[in-house]
Design an enzyme around this catalytic site. Structure first.
Site, PDB file in Angstrom:
ATOM      1  N   GLU A  12      10.598  -2.262 -16.931  1.00  0.00           N
ATOM      2  CA  GLU A  12       9.268  -1.711 -17.562  1.00  0.00           C
ATOM      3  C   GLU A  12       8.526  -2.916 -18.171  1.00  0.00           C
ATOM      4  OE1 GLU A  12       8.293   1.204 -16.659  1.00  0.00           O
ATOM      5  OE2 GLU A  12       6.360   1.072 -17.514  1.00  0.00           O
ATOM      6  N   PHE A  60      22.119  -1.246 -10.912  1.00  0.00           N
ATOM      7  CA  PHE A  60      20.535  -1.501 -10.780  1.00  0.00           C
ATOM      8  C   PHE A  60      19.899  -0.164 -11.108  1.00  0.00           C
ATOM      9  CE2 PHE A  60      20.786  -0.543  -6.551  1.00  0.00           C
ATOM     10  CZ  PHE A  60      19.545   0.065  -6.365  1.00  0.00           C
ATOM     11  N   SER A  68       9.757   1.066 -11.886  1.00  0.00           N
ATOM     12  CA  SER A  68      10.437   0.118 -12.532  1.00  0.00           C
ATOM     13  C   SER A  68      11.885   0.529 -11.588  1.00  0.00           C
ATOM     14  CB  SER A  68      10.807   0.484 -13.867  1.00  0.00           C
ATOM     15  OG  SER A  68      11.499   1.703 -14.237  1.00  0.00           O
ATOM     16  N   HIS A  69      12.146   1.427 -10.983  1.00  0.00           N
ATOM     17  CA  HIS A  69      13.365   1.801 -10.486  1.00  0.00           C
ATOM     18  C   HIS A  69      13.361   2.244  -8.789  1.00  0.00           C
ATOM     19  CE1 HIS A  69      14.936   0.562 -14.264  1.00  0.00           C
ATOM     20  NE2 HIS A  69      15.999   0.400 -13.883  1.00  0.00           N
ATOM     21  N   ARG A  74       5.251  19.141 -22.397  1.00  0.00           N
ATOM     22  CA  ARG A  74       5.702  19.353 -20.985  1.00  0.00           C
ATOM     23  C   ARG A  74       7.125  18.905 -20.902  1.00  0.00           C
ATOM     24  NH1 ARG A  74       7.386  14.498 -18.158  1.00  0.00           N
ATOM     25  NH2 ARG A  74       5.847  12.634 -18.726  1.00  0.00           N
TER      26      ARG A  74
HETATM   27  P1  NDP Z   1      10.711   6.700 -19.370  1.00  0.00           P
HETATM   28  O1  NDP Z   1      10.387   6.490 -20.613  1.00  0.00           O
HETATM   29  O2  NDP Z   1       9.574   6.393 -18.228  1.00  0.00           O
HETATM   30  O3  NDP Z   1      10.951   8.166 -19.006  1.00  0.00           O
HETATM   31  C1  NDP Z   1      12.164   8.803 -19.674  1.00  0.00           C
HETATM   32  C2  NDP Z   1      12.141  10.138 -19.689  1.00  0.00           C
HETATM   33  O4  NDP Z   1      11.188  10.953 -20.512  1.00  0.00           O
HETATM   34  C3  NDP Z   1      11.935  10.669 -18.102  1.00  0.00           C
HETATM   35  O5  NDP Z   1      12.816  11.811 -17.994  1.00  0.00           O
HETATM   36  C4  NDP Z   1      10.474  11.289 -18.162  1.00  0.00           C
HETATM   37  O6  NDP Z   1      10.182  12.300 -17.539  1.00  0.00           O
HETATM   38  C5  NDP Z   1      10.573  11.855 -20.042  1.00  0.00           C
HETATM   39  N1  NDP Z   1       9.067  11.835 -20.388  1.00  0.00           N
HETATM   40  C6  NDP Z   1       8.330  11.022 -20.443  1.00  0.00           C
HETATM   41  N2  NDP Z   1       7.181  11.395 -21.328  1.00  0.00           N
HETATM   42  C7  NDP Z   1       7.370  12.586 -21.551  1.00  0.00           C
HETATM   43  C8  NDP Z   1       6.469  13.260 -22.311  1.00  0.00           C
HETATM   44  N3  NDP Z   1       5.594  13.226 -22.913  1.00  0.00           N
HETATM   45  N4  NDP Z   1       7.226  14.803 -22.564  1.00  0.00           N
HETATM   46  C9  NDP Z   1       8.549  15.093 -21.897  1.00  0.00           C
HETATM   47  N5  NDP Z   1       9.175  14.133 -21.256  1.00  0.00           N
HETATM   48  C10 NDP Z   1       8.677  12.938 -21.150  1.00  0.00           C
HETATM   49  O7  NDP Z   1      11.994   6.138 -18.833  1.00  0.00           O
HETATM   50  P2  NDP Z   1      12.567   4.524 -19.214  1.00  0.00           P
HETATM   51  O8  NDP Z   1      11.600   3.399 -18.827  1.00  0.00           O
HETATM   52  O9  NDP Z   1      13.214   4.460 -20.562  1.00  0.00           O
HETATM   53  O10 NDP Z   1      13.920   4.508 -17.938  1.00  0.00           O
HETATM   54  C11 NDP Z   1      13.316   4.572 -16.637  1.00  0.00           C
HETATM   55  C12 NDP Z   1      14.317   4.460 -15.730  1.00  0.00           C
HETATM   56  O11 NDP Z   1      15.156   3.483 -15.854  1.00  0.00           O
HETATM   57  C13 NDP Z   1      15.381   5.616 -15.941  1.00  0.00           C
HETATM   58  O12 NDP Z   1      15.572   6.299 -14.685  1.00  0.00           O
HETATM   59  C14 NDP Z   1      16.771   4.901 -16.208  1.00  0.00           C
HETATM   60  O13 NDP Z   1      17.867   5.548 -15.619  1.00  0.00           O
HETATM   61  C15 NDP Z   1      16.484   3.669 -15.567  1.00  0.00           C
HETATM   62  N6  NDP Z   1      17.420   2.465 -16.400  1.00  0.00           N
HETATM   63  C16 NDP Z   1      18.261   2.122 -15.586  1.00  0.00           C
HETATM   64  C17 NDP Z   1      19.094   0.925 -16.169  1.00  0.00           C
HETATM   65  C18 NDP Z   1      20.478   0.577 -15.556  1.00  0.00           C
HETATM   66  O14 NDP Z   1      21.194  -0.174 -16.218  1.00  0.00           O
HETATM   67  N7  NDP Z   1      20.778   1.045 -14.397  1.00  0.00           N
HETATM   68  C19 NDP Z   1      18.828   0.759 -17.511  1.00  0.00           C
HETATM   69  C20 NDP Z   1      17.765   1.140 -18.221  1.00  0.00           C
HETATM   70  C21 NDP Z   1      16.998   2.272 -17.646  1.00  0.00           C
HETATM   71  P3  NDP Z   1       8.912  11.812 -16.239  1.00  0.00           P
HETATM   72  O15 NDP Z   1       9.738  11.041 -15.366  1.00  0.00           O
HETATM   73  O16 NDP Z   1       8.619  13.247 -15.622  1.00  0.00           O
HETATM   74  O17 NDP Z   1       7.839  11.253 -16.780  1.00  0.00           O
HETATM   75  O1  PYC Z   2      15.467  -1.515 -16.386  1.00  0.00           O
HETATM   76  O2  PYC Z   2      16.879  -2.115 -18.028  1.00  0.00           O
HETATM   77  C1  PYC Z   2      16.848  -1.922 -16.966  1.00  0.00           C
HETATM   78  C2  PYC Z   2      17.739  -2.172 -16.141  1.00  0.00           C
HETATM   79  C3  PYC Z   2      19.083  -2.790 -16.211  1.00  0.00           C
HETATM   80  C4  PYC Z   2      19.589  -2.786 -15.031  1.00  0.00           C
HETATM   81  C5  PYC Z   2      18.935  -1.887 -14.282  1.00  0.00           C
HETATM   82  N1  PYC Z   2      17.738  -1.666 -14.903  1.00  0.00           N
END
Ligand code: NDP
Ligand code: PYC
Length: 336
Positions: A188, A121, A47-48, A304
């Site tokens: 996502e 982003f 997603s990023h 994990r």
């Molecule tokens: P996820 O739900 O994919 O993952 C969240 C975290 O939880 C990760 O560190 C992941 O590790 C860990 N994780 C997932 N499953 C498990 C498990 N079963 N046991 C232990 N740890 C686990 O994240 P999101 O979809 O919520 O976010 C994805 C990305 O989006 C992030 O990097 C975030 O910074 C970015 N984002 C950016 C925004 C912005 O405005 N710039 C806004 C919103 C999100 P692993 O990666 O190893 O699976």
């Molecule tokens: O995935 O929510 C998101 C997001 C917002 C800005 C960048 N990523």
């Protein structure tokens, strides 16, 4: 992923820089953005990773971002560092400020970086992981656009507001997590829509406030926080720390600023760093052993640690020399 295309690792950055410079970003911004896209794609953060080139180009088309402006880092004697992105993308400002944040943290034990006036982003883990490479624990937070309803609410007030944390470990990768405080990141949901998949229950409500599993309805309605009132409160905390505390916009204000033009949200970012040596009064090694005991106990039960999936993906992709992205995304990138 159904149909995928293999992209050689060196092509990730070349392709990203080419798309970004064609779109209107100057070389310095294009390189900074491409570096983070490379890191995310290498770790299979779909997603990023390269997907975000669509948002970067949309941000440029919206016409407000400056693709060439250079950030200004303000010097100070205290533990707070200010980086003014001056209306550019956040990453160049963060790159320039992180070495100075490390210096300040090693001097004061704790220090903060406030990045202001930036389009944003990106995933946050690359930034906190970098700080842990320097032996520091770190947290990073940003608001976004007001797409997310507070617990008990019916319309978007909060951003998807990610929270990232990293803890340094000797001779191994840090303990790092990074997640949106919404049940799903907006990116996502967009990927579910592109793949024609339904969302799980509990992720979003439609524009009439009714629960929905349809990604298009979710994008038009409001997203929900993870963990009900708990995620909602954390999300509000992020609004406050990365907004009013650092003299920058909330997600509501970022949405108003965009005025429907689309692209990346515009706001600030806060990064906090902690030096375990200074906090533990020289007993960092003993306390490192405590942290390791905790990690071992978690892994011992078959659970994990966050980031283990990422690190595994990184190792696999580095070994095979390519990543895989959906064919439809590849076609969209070619069109750019
Ligand atoms: P996820 O739900 O994919 O993952 C969240 C975290 O939880 C990760 O560190 C992941 O590790 C860990 N994780 C997932 N499953 C498990 C498990 N079963 N046991 C232990 N740890 C686990 O994240 P999101 O979809 O919520 O976010 C994805 C990305 O989006 C992030 O990097 C975030 O910074 C970015 N984002 C950016 C925004 C912005 O405005 N710039 C806004 C919103 C999100 P692993 O990666 O190893 O699976
Ligand atoms: O995935 O929510 C998101 C997001 C917002 C800005 C960048 N990523």
């Amino acid at each position: 992923m159904s149909k995928t295309v293999k992209i050689a690792l060196d092509e990730i950055k070349t392709m990203s820089v080419e798309i970004l410079t064609r779109t209107g970003y100057g070389e310095a911004h294009a390189q900074a953005i491409a570096e983070v896209l490379y890191k995310c794609q290498l770790d299979d953060c779909q997603s990023h990773g390269l997907f975000r080139l669509l948002m970067c180009s949309q941000t440029m088309r919206a016409g407000k971002i400056d693709g060439h402006v250079l950030p200004v880092i303000t010097k100070s004697d205290n533990a707070i560092l200010h980086a003014d992105a001056r209306g550019g993308m956040s990453l160049l400002a963060v790159n320039e400020a992180l070495p100075k944040l490390i210096e300040k943290t090693k001097k004061h034990g704790i220090a903060a970086l406030a990045v202001n006036n930036c389009y944003h982003f990106s995933a946050l883990w690359p930034e906190v992981e970098e700080l842990s490479k320097a032996g520091l624990a770190a947290m990073a937070m940003v608001p976004s656009h007001s797409w997310v309803a507070p617990a008990g609410g019916t319309r978007g007030s909060l951003g998807t507001n990610p929270l990232a944390f990293s803890w340094p470990r000797q001779n191994q990768m840090p303990f790092t997590f990074d997640f949106a405080t919404s049940a799903f990141a907006r990116g996502e949901i967009e990927l579910y829509k592109r793949a024609g998949k339904s969302l799980p229950e509990g992720v979003a409500i439609d524009k009439n406030g009714k629960p929905t599993t349809d990604p298009s309805e979710a994008l038009q309605g409001a997203m929900l926080t993870f963990g009900g009132h708990k995620g909602s409160a954390l999300s509000i905390m992020i609004e406050l720390l990365a907004g009013p505390l650092i003299d920058d916009l909330t997600s509501l204000e970022s949405m108003e600023f965009a005025a429907g033009t689309g692209g990346a949200p515009y706001h600030g970012e806060i990064i906090l760093a902690f030096d375990p040596n200074l906090f533990s009064k020289g007993r960092a090694d003993a306390n490192e052993a405590r942290a390791e005991r905790l990690f071992a106990d978690i892994i011992d039960q078959g659970a994990r640690l966050p980031s283990q999936r990422r690190f595994k993906a990184r190792a696999l992709n580095l070994e095979r020399g390519y990543v895989e992205i959906p064919q439809a995304l590849y076609a969209d990138l070619q069109a750019l």
